[in-house]
Write an enzyme that holds these catalytic residues in place. Sequence first.
Site, PDB file in Angstrom:
ATOM      1  N   LYS A 183       0.854  -1.199   0.000  1.00  0.00           N
ATOM      2  CA  LYS A 183       0.000   0.000   0.000  1.00  0.00           C
ATOM      3  C   LYS A 183       0.887   1.244   0.000  1.00  0.00           C
ATOM      4  O   LYS A 183       1.751   1.414   0.870  1.00  0.00           O
ATOM      5  CB  LYS A 183      -0.888  -0.043   1.245  1.00  0.00           C
ATOM      6  CG  LYS A 183      -2.129   0.818   1.159  1.00  0.00           C
ATOM      7  CD  LYS A 183      -2.997   0.546   2.375  1.00  0.00           C
ATOM      8  CE  LYS A 183      -4.226   1.405   2.397  1.00  0.00           C
ATOM      9  NZ  LYS A 183      -4.902   1.334   3.684  1.00  0.00           N
TER      10      LYS A 183
HETATM   11  C1  E4P Z   1      -8.225   1.885   4.007  1.00  0.00           C
HETATM   12  O1  E4P Z   1      -7.495   1.509   3.139  1.00  0.00           O
HETATM   13  C2  E4P Z   1      -8.129   3.220   4.616  1.00  0.00           C
HETATM   14  O2  E4P Z   1      -6.897   3.392   5.218  1.00  0.00           O
HETATM   15  C3  E4P Z   1      -9.254   3.409   5.563  1.00  0.00           C
HETATM   16  O3  E4P Z   1     -10.447   2.958   4.942  1.00  0.00           O
HETATM   17  C4  E4P Z   1      -9.411   4.823   6.094  1.00  0.00           C
HETATM   18  O4  E4P Z   1     -10.624   4.896   6.788  1.00  0.00           O
HETATM   19  P1  E4P Z   1     -10.982   6.089   7.811  1.00  0.00           P
HETATM   20  O5  E4P Z   1     -11.209   7.333   7.004  1.00  0.00           O
HETATM   21  O6  E4P Z   1     -12.215   5.628   8.505  1.00  0.00           O
HETATM   22  O7  E4P Z   1      -9.798   6.232   8.727  1.00  0.00           O
END
Ligand code: E4P
Length: 218
Positions: A87
């Site tokens: 990622k």
């Molecule tokens: C996933 O890949 C993201 O990091 C995550 O969905 C972020 O979510 P949030 O905005 O609830 O922190």
Amino acid sequence: MKFFIDTANLDQIREAQDLGVLDGVTTNPSLMAKEGITGAENVKNHYKAICNIVDDNVSAEVIATDYEGMIREGEELAKIDPKIVVKIPMIKEGIKAIKYFSNKGIRTNCTLVFSAGQAILAAKAGATFLSPFIGRIDDMSWDGMELIHQISSIYGIQGYDTQILAASVRNSLHIVKCAEAGADVVTCPLSAILGLLKHPLTDIGLAQFLADHKKANS
Ligand code: E4P
């Protein structure tokens, strides 16, 4: 549409896996910190534990923000297990790193995406997954779902292979709307997945069926 769970909590990952509908997991540095996972070795072991629960698609985020650092970290993460997806944040160095990993056949998830322009750039670089953060856009009083529609339309017209992974999903309605908007994947908390089960008429109907059965068989 694939279902990923957006957590580093092993119990929740197991519960979603047991339901039989889970296609993967997304984590981020905040989610790892929330579980108290610190230090390179512990982080590595935690990713290994997640990979042992699910069938595929475990997003592990790099911490470095420079190109060399992202390559170094990403290659280490990819070595943990073939299920790992590296990622990488949507920044200039990140796009270069995505291109590098794409050329090497290592899967990537481009994260922190908030615009269609960023989505085009990530697809051009060969990202496997693209993570638009719909909940955080909603938090700014803009329409996160509109972005999913826009990217879905652009990717369809241009024939990009990158999969739209709707992230920052906060509730069950978001999941339904993502399916309508053409998201390839949705990553969400366990509560949003379980929320899809709920309807009062299902509960009332089941109670009635069981009561009628009991009456007829007593
Ligand atoms: C996933 O890949 C993201 O990091 C995550 O969905 C972020 O979510 P949030 O905005 O609830 O922190």
